[in-house]
Design a protein around this motif. Structure first.
Motif, short mmCIF file in Angstrom:
data_model
loop_
_atom_site.label_atom_id
_atom_site.label_comp_id
_atom_site.label_asym_id
_atom_site.label_seq_id
_atom_site.Cartn_x
_atom_site.Cartn_y
_atom_site.Cartn_z
N HIS A 159 39.05 54.13 51.63
CA HIS A 159 37.87 53.49 51.08
C HIS A 159 37.38 54.15 49.81
N ARG A 168 26.62 57.32 44.05
CA ARG A 168 28.06 57.20 43.84
C ARG A 168 28.39 56.36 42.61
N TRP A 202 40.18 70.71 58.67
CA TRP A 202 40.28 69.65 57.65
C TRP A 202 39.23 69.93 56.58
N ARG A 247 26.40 65.77 49.41
CA ARG A 247 26.01 66.76 50.41
C ARG A 247 24.57 67.24 50.22
N PRO A 294 35.10 65.63 48.05
CA PRO A 294 34.88 64.26 47.57
C PRO A 294 34.65 64.19 46.07
N GLY A 295 35.10 63.09 45.46
CA GLY A 295 34.92 62.88 44.03
C GLY A 295 33.48 63.07 43.58
N PRO A 296 32.49 62.48 44.26
CA PRO A 296 31.10 62.64 43.82
C PRO A 296 30.53 64.03 44.14
N THR A 349 30.02 60.17 60.26
CA THR A 349 31.03 60.28 59.20
C THR A 349 31.19 61.78 58.95
N LYS A 364 33.59 61.94 64.36
CA LYS A 364 33.72 60.66 63.63
C LYS A 364 34.75 59.81 64.34
N VAL A 368 39.99 58.87 44.58
CA VAL A 368 39.48 60.02 43.83
C VAL A 368 39.41 59.73 42.34
P1 XMP Z 1 33.59 60.15 55.47
O1 XMP Z 1 32.34 60.80 55.05
O2 XMP Z 1 33.68 58.71 55.06
O3 XMP Z 1 34.75 60.90 54.68
O4 XMP Z 1 33.90 60.34 56.94
C1 XMP Z 1 36.11 60.84 54.98
C2 XMP Z 1 36.84 61.76 54.03
O5 XMP Z 1 36.76 61.26 52.70
C3 XMP Z 1 36.14 62.21 51.84
N1 XMP Z 1 35.29 61.46 50.91
C4 XMP Z 1 35.58 61.18 49.64
N2 XMP Z 1 36.65 61.50 48.90
N3 XMP Z 1 35.74 60.36 47.05
C5 XMP Z 1 36.71 61.11 47.60
O6 XMP Z 1 37.65 61.43 46.90
C6 XMP Z 1 34.63 59.97 47.73
O7 XMP Z 1 33.76 59.29 47.22
C7 XMP Z 1 34.56 60.42 49.10
N4 XMP Z 1 33.65 60.26 50.08
C8 XMP Z 1 34.10 60.91 51.18
C9 XMP Z 1 35.37 63.14 52.75
O8 XMP Z 1 35.20 64.42 52.16
C10 XMP Z 1 36.25 63.16 53.98
O9 XMP Z 1 37.33 64.07 53.84
#
Ligand code: XMP
Length: 513
Positions: free
Chosen positions: A346, A296, A433, A399, A392-394, A509, A505, A349
């Motif tokens: 957390h 990340r 979602w 994945r 997600p941004g990364p 996650t 979750k 983007v």
């Molecule tokens: P997790 O994996 O924490 O993800 O349950 C919750 C939501 O956040 C998205 N996600 C991200 N979105 N940058 C983003 O813009 C990121 O680094 C990132 N990491 C997780 C994930 O797809 C899910 O919808």
């Protein structure tokens, strides 16, 4: 200026839900911290106030209290849950610590059908309760207008002052007619019209952007996600060619993403678009890296470098546009026991560079996500963009467990395209979602025809969620799962096994990483 309802936030997990319900009534709503001075609230010229619920008791030594001046503004006030206890506390009633918490469904009996809050509603309603303390004596001038099994004061009113209180939560889905109760408050009691629509908002936002930007130029980092896409379409309408969008291909995108962005924004909208091809740079830096946080960080840093470089090439611009949304700018309230304050988003983007010397343009910063989608539609963006699932941004890097390599990306991209295609074809895509594929970099034995294989596993993830904070895995039909598995294994070289993730979750996650 829009007519508006101001919501004082006492730390309820439902404060934003109330604000959204009000906006669904086509009335603008703003959330402010509970201790905002009355004069400041007055300056907003609200048509009414709502005091939200909250986890506190008015007896707590640190209980959040509003400025007493709000009761002298001469506008209607609706107290919900903790809010109704505040009405009693400030106006001379009595609140008693409840023997036991009243939690769950109740039946509301409307005892005064002339109360406008219940206009056009039946006299018996199912409602959702969640409170500890209860009212035991009404403040002067108030009467009870509805009761439940457990309380004679489930809804109260001071008719002349237009102060109302509800012990139950009208904003949640478990109170099925609750929207109408809130609609009655804003239309019948506060007298608001139905003026908050995305069509009206476009004119207003375009004018505001033009005023802010003047003759200067604006740069926007376009990811292809909903927020940056809608921001781009809106800004383009406001400043035309003075907007330049920068799209970075980091090599971690899904199948056809760069092409779609070019098609929609470059060709259809004719937006000035710079596509930066940086896949190799990202992949080079990710070589050998397996630890998720390091991945990340590397991706974040590289993005900033590539983006800054691209902005310099575009030439001088004074403004940087961002698709920041309302939930990101609401000040969270540090009230003990308020989970909403702790689980602030957390990840941001893109994480665009703070040190770059731009002034920010944030035309979506007073909108909720569902409003952004409506705005996107009103601006003519296709459903494929407006209703796309979050990514997600990364990108695909989170994945692919373990090292991210070109061949693995190719496998995942193909598998993911099949998941998206089939989920869409079976009518599930817009109900979920997120739905996607994950690559597990361990090999297992299989047989294909007469041959033994030794290949990767693809995990399929499909979740329902309101905001990504919690999520439930979705019971996809078996024939759809079978189709996914057989297509992925037959069509994607390098995969010989498919599994379906049945983790919610928490404790899991959404992304695997
Ligand atoms: P997790 O994996 O924490 O993800 O349950 C919750 C939501 O956040 C998205 N996600 C991200 N979105 N940058 C983003 O813009 C990121 O680094 C990132 N990491 C997780 C994930 O797809 C899910 O919808």
């Amino acid at each position: 200026m829009n007519e508006q309802i101001v919501l004082l936030d006492f730390g309820s997990q439902y404060t934003q839900v109330i604000a959204r319900r009000i906006r669904e009534c086509r009335v603008y709503s703003t959330i402010v911290p509970y201790d905002t001075p009355a004069a400041k609230i007055d300056a907003l010229s609200p048509s009414g106030l709502i005091l939200s619920g909250g986890p506190s008791s008015v007896y707590d030594p640190n209980a959040p209290m509003p400025d007493a001046g709000i009761f002298e503004l001469g506008i209607p006030i609706l107290g919900i849950c903790y809010g109704v206890q505040l009405l009693a506390h400030f106006l001379g009633g009595r609140v008693e610590p409840g023997q036991k918490r009243e939690y769950g469904k109740g039946t509301l009996q409307v005892t005064d059908p002339s109360c406008l809050l219940f206009r056009k509603l039946p006299e018996t309603l199912t409602v959702w309760n969640s409170h500890g303390d209860r009212l035991s004596r009404l403040p002067r001038g108030f009467v009870s207008v509805a009761r439940t099994e457990n309380s004679d004061y489930a809804a109260i009113e001071h008719h002349a002052r237009r102060f109302l209180g509800l012990q139950f939560h009208p904003e949640v889905a478990h109170t099925p007619r609750g929207r109408e109760v809130l609609a009655n408050f804003v239309h019948e009691i506060c007298g608001c019209g139905r003026t908050w629509t995305m069509r009206n908002y476009i004119d207003q936002a375009v004018e505001e952007v033009r005023r802010q930007v003047g003759d200067e130029r604006v740069i926007l980092g376009l990811s292809g996600g909903v927020d940056s896409s809608v921001a781009a379409a809106l800004l383009h309408r406001a400043v035309g060619d003075r907007l330049t969008c920068i799209f970075v291909n980091n090599g971690l995108l899904r199948a056809r993403e760069p092409e779609v962005v070019r098609e929609v924004f470059g060709r259809h909208f004719q937006i000035r678009l710079r596509c930066v091809e940086a896949s190799r740079q990202f992949l080079r830096r990710l070589r050998g890296v397996t630890e998720p946080e390091r991945k990340r960080k590397i991706i974040g840093r590289t993005f900033i470098e590539v983006f800054s470089d691209a902005t310099r090439r575009v030439g001088p611009a004074r403004f940087l546009a961002q698709g920041t949304l309302y939930p990101d700018v609401i000040e969270s309230i540090p009230i003990a026991g308020n989970p909403a304050a702790l689980i602030k988003s957390h990840h941001n983007v893109g994480g665009l560079p703070k040190k770059m010397r731009f002034e920010l343009v944030e035309p979506l910063k007073c909108l909720f996500k569902d409003e952004v989608r409506q705005l996107g539609k009103a601006l003519g963006l296709p459903d494929a963009i407006v209703h796309r699932q979050p990514f997600p941004g990364p990108g695909l890097a989170v994945r692919i467990l373990g090292e991210v390599t070109g061949p693995r990306l190719q496998i995942l991209r193909q598998a993911d395209a099949i998941v998206v295609e089939e989920i869409k074809r079976h009518g599930w895509y817009y109900r979920l979602w997120q739905s996607f594929a994950v690559l597990l970099p361990v090999r297992s034995v299989g047989v294909m025809g007469d041959e033994r294989t030794y290949d990767y596993t693809i995990a399929i993830r499909a979740v329902e969620s309101q905001d990504g904070m919690t999520a439930d895995w979705v019971r996809l039909p078996h024939d759809l799962l079978e189709r996914l598995s057989s297509r992925i294994i037959n069509e994607v070289k390098g995969v010989n096994r498919c599994v379906f993730d049945i983790t919610s979750k928490p404790p899991g996650t959404i992304e695997w990483e």
